[in-house]
Design an enzyme around this catalytic site. Structure first.
Site, PDB file in Angstrom:
ATOM      1  N   GLY A  13      28.957 -15.080  21.543  1.00 30.92           N
ATOM      2  CA  GLY A  13      30.219 -14.339  21.439  1.00 30.92           C
ATOM      3  C   GLY A  13      30.026 -12.951  20.860  1.00 30.92           C
ATOM      4  O   GLY A  13      30.679 -12.584  19.881  1.00 30.92           O
ATOM      5  N   SER A  15      30.327  -9.976  22.657  1.00 30.24           N
ATOM      6  CA  SER A  15      30.876  -8.898  23.489  1.00 30.24           C
ATOM      7  C   SER A  15      31.817  -8.011  22.693  1.00 30.24           C
ATOM      8  O   SER A  15      32.149  -6.914  23.124  1.00 30.24           O
ATOM      9  CB  SER A  15      31.604  -9.490  24.702  1.00 30.24           C
ATOM     10  OG  SER A  15      32.576 -10.416  24.289  1.00 30.24           O
ATOM     11  N   ASN A  64      29.840 -20.222  28.649  1.00 34.27           N
ATOM     12  CA  ASN A  64      30.834 -20.818  27.757  1.00 34.27           C
ATOM     13  C   ASN A  64      30.052 -21.761  26.841  1.00 34.27           C
ATOM     14  O   ASN A  64      29.607 -22.833  27.274  1.00 34.27           O
ATOM     15  CB  ASN A  64      31.868 -21.587  28.583  1.00 34.27           C
ATOM     16  CG  ASN A  64      32.897 -22.271  27.703  1.00 34.27           C
ATOM     17  OD1 ASN A  64      32.707 -22.418  26.492  1.00 34.27           O
ATOM     18  ND2 ASN A  64      33.993 -22.697  28.293  1.00 34.27           N
ATOM     19  N   SER A 143      34.228 -19.209   7.730  1.00 35.24           N
ATOM     20  CA  SER A 143      35.328 -18.318   7.362  1.00 35.24           C
ATOM     21  C   SER A 143      35.798 -18.684   5.960  1.00 35.24           C
ATOM     22  O   SER A 143      35.598 -19.823   5.498  1.00 35.24           O
ATOM     23  CB  SER A 143      36.494 -18.512   8.340  1.00 35.24           C
ATOM     24  OG  SER A 143      37.680 -17.970   7.804  1.00 35.24           O
ATOM     25  N   TYR A 157      41.796 -24.461  13.730  1.00 29.05           N
ATOM     26  CA  TYR A 157      40.791 -23.434  13.409  1.00 29.05           C
ATOM     27  C   TYR A 157      40.141 -23.728  12.053  1.00 29.05           C
ATOM     28  O   TYR A 157      38.904 -23.729  11.923  1.00 29.05           O
ATOM     29  CB  TYR A 157      41.474 -22.063  13.394  1.00 29.05           C
ATOM     30  CG  TYR A 157      40.568 -20.927  12.997  1.00 29.05           C
ATOM     31  CD1 TYR A 157      39.660 -20.388  13.902  1.00 29.05           C
ATOM     32  CD2 TYR A 157      40.605 -20.378  11.711  1.00 29.05           C
ATOM     33  CE1 TYR A 157      38.820 -19.333  13.550  1.00 29.05           C
ATOM     34  CE2 TYR A 157      39.784 -19.330  11.345  1.00 29.05           C
ATOM     35  CZ  TYR A 157      38.889 -18.816  12.266  1.00 29.05           C
ATOM     36  OH  TYR A 157      38.060 -17.773  11.911  1.00 29.05           O
TER      37      TYR A 157
HETATM   38  P1  NAP Z   1      36.940 -11.960  18.669  1.00 27.47           P
HETATM   39  O1  NAP Z   1      37.073 -10.490  18.443  1.00 27.47           O
HETATM   40  O2  NAP Z   1      38.055 -12.692  19.329  1.00 27.47           O
HETATM   41  O3  NAP Z   1      35.583 -12.204  19.495  1.00 27.47           O
HETATM   42  C1  NAP Z   1      35.228 -13.500  19.868  1.00 27.47           C
HETATM   43  C2  NAP Z   1      33.951 -13.454  20.644  1.00 27.47           C
HETATM   44  O4  NAP Z   1      33.602 -14.797  20.991  1.00 27.47           O
HETATM   45  C3  NAP Z   1      34.054 -12.674  21.943  1.00 27.47           C
HETATM   46  O5  NAP Z   1      32.837 -12.019  22.173  1.00 27.47           O
HETATM   47  C4  NAP Z   1      34.299 -13.760  22.990  1.00 27.47           C
HETATM   48  O6  NAP Z   1      33.796 -13.410  24.255  1.00 27.47           O
HETATM   49  C5  NAP Z   1      33.442 -14.875  22.405  1.00 27.47           C
HETATM   50  N1  NAP Z   1      33.833 -16.201  22.873  1.00 27.47           N
HETATM   51  C6  NAP Z   1      35.019 -16.828  22.741  1.00 27.47           C
HETATM   52  N2  NAP Z   1      34.956 -18.051  23.295  1.00 27.47           N
HETATM   53  C7  NAP Z   1      33.702 -18.180  23.797  1.00 27.47           C
HETATM   54  C8  NAP Z   1      33.011 -19.202  24.500  1.00 27.47           C
HETATM   55  N3  NAP Z   1      33.610 -20.362  24.806  1.00 27.47           N
HETATM   56  N4  NAP Z   1      31.738 -18.989  24.873  1.00 27.47           N
HETATM   57  C9  NAP Z   1      31.108 -17.826  24.584  1.00 27.47           C
HETATM   58  N5  NAP Z   1      31.700 -16.823  23.917  1.00 27.47           N
HETATM   59  C10 NAP Z   1      32.984 -17.002  23.541  1.00 27.47           C
HETATM   60  O7  NAP Z   1      36.685 -12.752  17.303  1.00 27.47           O
HETATM   61  P2  NAP Z   1      36.122 -12.247  15.882  1.00 27.47           P
HETATM   62  O8  NAP Z   1      37.270 -11.930  15.004  1.00 27.47           O
HETATM   63  O9  NAP Z   1      35.056 -11.249  16.066  1.00 27.47           O
HETATM   64  O10 NAP Z   1      35.475 -13.617  15.357  1.00 27.47           O
HETATM   65  C11 NAP Z   1      34.119 -13.947  15.573  1.00 27.47           C
HETATM   66  C12 NAP Z   1      33.755 -15.105  14.659  1.00 27.47           C
HETATM   67  O11 NAP Z   1      33.958 -14.710  13.302  1.00 27.47           O
HETATM   68  C13 NAP Z   1      34.593 -16.340  14.888  1.00 27.47           C
HETATM   69  O12 NAP Z   1      33.789 -17.503  14.744  1.00 27.47           O
HETATM   70  C14 NAP Z   1      35.621 -16.269  13.769  1.00 27.47           C
HETATM   71  O13 NAP Z   1      36.085 -17.547  13.415  1.00 27.47           O
HETATM   72  C15 NAP Z   1      34.795 -15.647  12.658  1.00 27.47           C
HETATM   73  N6  NAP Z   1      35.618 -14.976  11.628  1.00 27.47           N
HETATM   74  C16 NAP Z   1      36.267 -13.786  11.899  1.00 27.47           C
HETATM   75  C17 NAP Z   1      36.981 -13.152  10.888  1.00 27.47           C
HETATM   76  C18 NAP Z   1      37.662 -11.822  11.118  1.00 27.47           C
HETATM   77  O14 NAP Z   1      38.200 -11.244  10.179  1.00 27.47           O
HETATM   78  N7  NAP Z   1      37.650 -11.289  12.324  1.00 27.47           N
HETATM   79  C19 NAP Z   1      37.082 -13.738   9.624  1.00 27.47           C
HETATM   80  C20 NAP Z   1      36.432 -14.946   9.402  1.00 27.47           C
HETATM   81  C21 NAP Z   1      35.683 -15.552  10.403  1.00 27.47           C
HETATM   82  P3  NAP Z   1      34.759 -13.266  25.560  1.00 27.47           P
HETATM   83  O15 NAP Z   1      35.697 -12.158  25.273  1.00 27.47           O
HETATM   84  O16 NAP Z   1      33.818 -12.963  26.661  1.00 27.47           O
HETATM   85  O17 NAP Z   1      35.458 -14.589  25.698  1.00 27.47           O
END
Ligand code: NAP
Length: 250
Positions: A13, A15, A64, A143, A157
């Site tokens: 993930g 991208s 996926n 998280s 989640y």
């Molecule tokens: P995001 O911007 O929504 O990005 C999610 C990424 O995961 C995208 O690259 C998406 O690719 C990919 N993805 C989703 N489903 C997938 C699948 N089935 N197979 C392969 N790739 C998949 O999310 P984010 O905020 O960066 O979060 C990333 C991680 O950090 C997550 O595990 C989240 O729980 C954790 N996290 C984030 C925060 C925060 O503040 N943002 C805080 C705590 C934890 P596509 O677009 O191609 O689907």
């Protein structure tokens, strides 16, 4: 030569969001990076290009990671291109803004598959390869909600993020005899595009005022992952690095 030169990393993930941040920091430190995505091909290709800008190799692989056939294909492509894997960063994850009254069985399964089953599938495939070479680093994206629960619903989640911590500790024991470490990173609130989209500038400023160090940058999470992958992580396993600016203290 960067600290991670000669190493090969898979960031699931990557991208956009935190995965992209992690991929860029690992590349900056010299690692070759496999950029994985599910549907955002153009964004993933841009990340690959940015990674190569650091003078390292990169491939972009659609898969996926919640589906075993896709994960097998992803690892076959890594075998074919690099012949090894040093670092696995299980980052892919998603959520849906809903509480228990709205969550359908289908949505529950979707979040569990994307966030937790993916960690199992990718870790298993990576461990099989890392075990042979007696070296590996697995970093799982948890998280802050794993510690304190999510604030508004998101029980599916939060369950996956808590599950990732137990998975990390258990796998750390299994992996240790093979020279593989398994750790987690638990980000607090990080400035991603999604955050601004969800809360707006004003809302984000309000959130920032509740965090001692203010909101985190994607790079902060990347640096924590790179630390666990590098020499600093040699004697660390089964731990969780809380990258939350002091928002939650144990
Ligand atoms: P995001 O911007 O929504 O990005 C999610 C990424 O995961 C995208 O690259 C998406 O690719 C990919 N993805 C989703 N489903 C997938 C699948 N089935 N197979 C392969 N790739 C998949 O999310 P984010 O905020 O960066 O979060 C990333 C991680 O950090 C997550 O595990 C989240 O729980 C954790 N996290 C984030 C925060 C925060 O503040 N943002 C805080 C705590 C934890 P596509 O677009 O191609 O689907």
């Amino acid at each position: 030569m960067g600290e991670l030169s000669g190493k090969v990393a898979l960031v699931t993930g990557s991208s956009r969001g935190l995965g992209k941040g992690v991929a860029l920091v690992l590349a900056e430190k010299g690692a070759d990076v496999v950029v994985n995505y599910n549907s955002s091909r153009e964004e993933a290709e841009e990340v690959c290009k940015a990674v190569r800008g650091y003078g390292v190799q990169s491939i972009c692989v659609q898969a996926n990671v919640g589906k075993s056939d896709d994960v097998q294909r992803l690892f076959s492509e890594i075998d074919a291109k690099f012949g090894k894997l040093d670092f696995l960063v299980n980052n892919a994850g998603t959520s849906r803004a809903e509480n228990i009254f709205d969550i359908t069985e289908e949505n529950w399964d979707y979040i569990l598959e994307t966030n937790l089953k993916s960690v199992f599938l990718c870790s298993k495939a990576a461990m099989i390869r890392m075990r042979e070479r007696k070296f590996g680093r697995i970093v799982n994206m948890s998280s802050m909600v794993a510690h304190q629960g999510a604030l508004f619903g998101h029980v599916h989640y939060a369950s996956t993020k808590g599950g990732i911590l137990s998975f990390t500790k258990t796998l750390a024991r299994t992996a240790a005899p093979y020279g593989i470490t398994v750790n987690a990173v638990a980000p607090g609130i990080i400035k991603t595009e999604l955050l601004f989209k969800t809360h707006g500038e004003e809302g984000v400023a309000k959130l920032a005022s509740t965090v001692p160090l203010g909101l985190g940058e994607m790079r902060d999470v990347g640096l924590a992952v790179a630390y666990l992958c590098g020499e600093g992580g040699n004697y660390l396993t089964g731990i969780c690095l809380d990258v939350n600016g002091g928002m939650y203290m144990h």
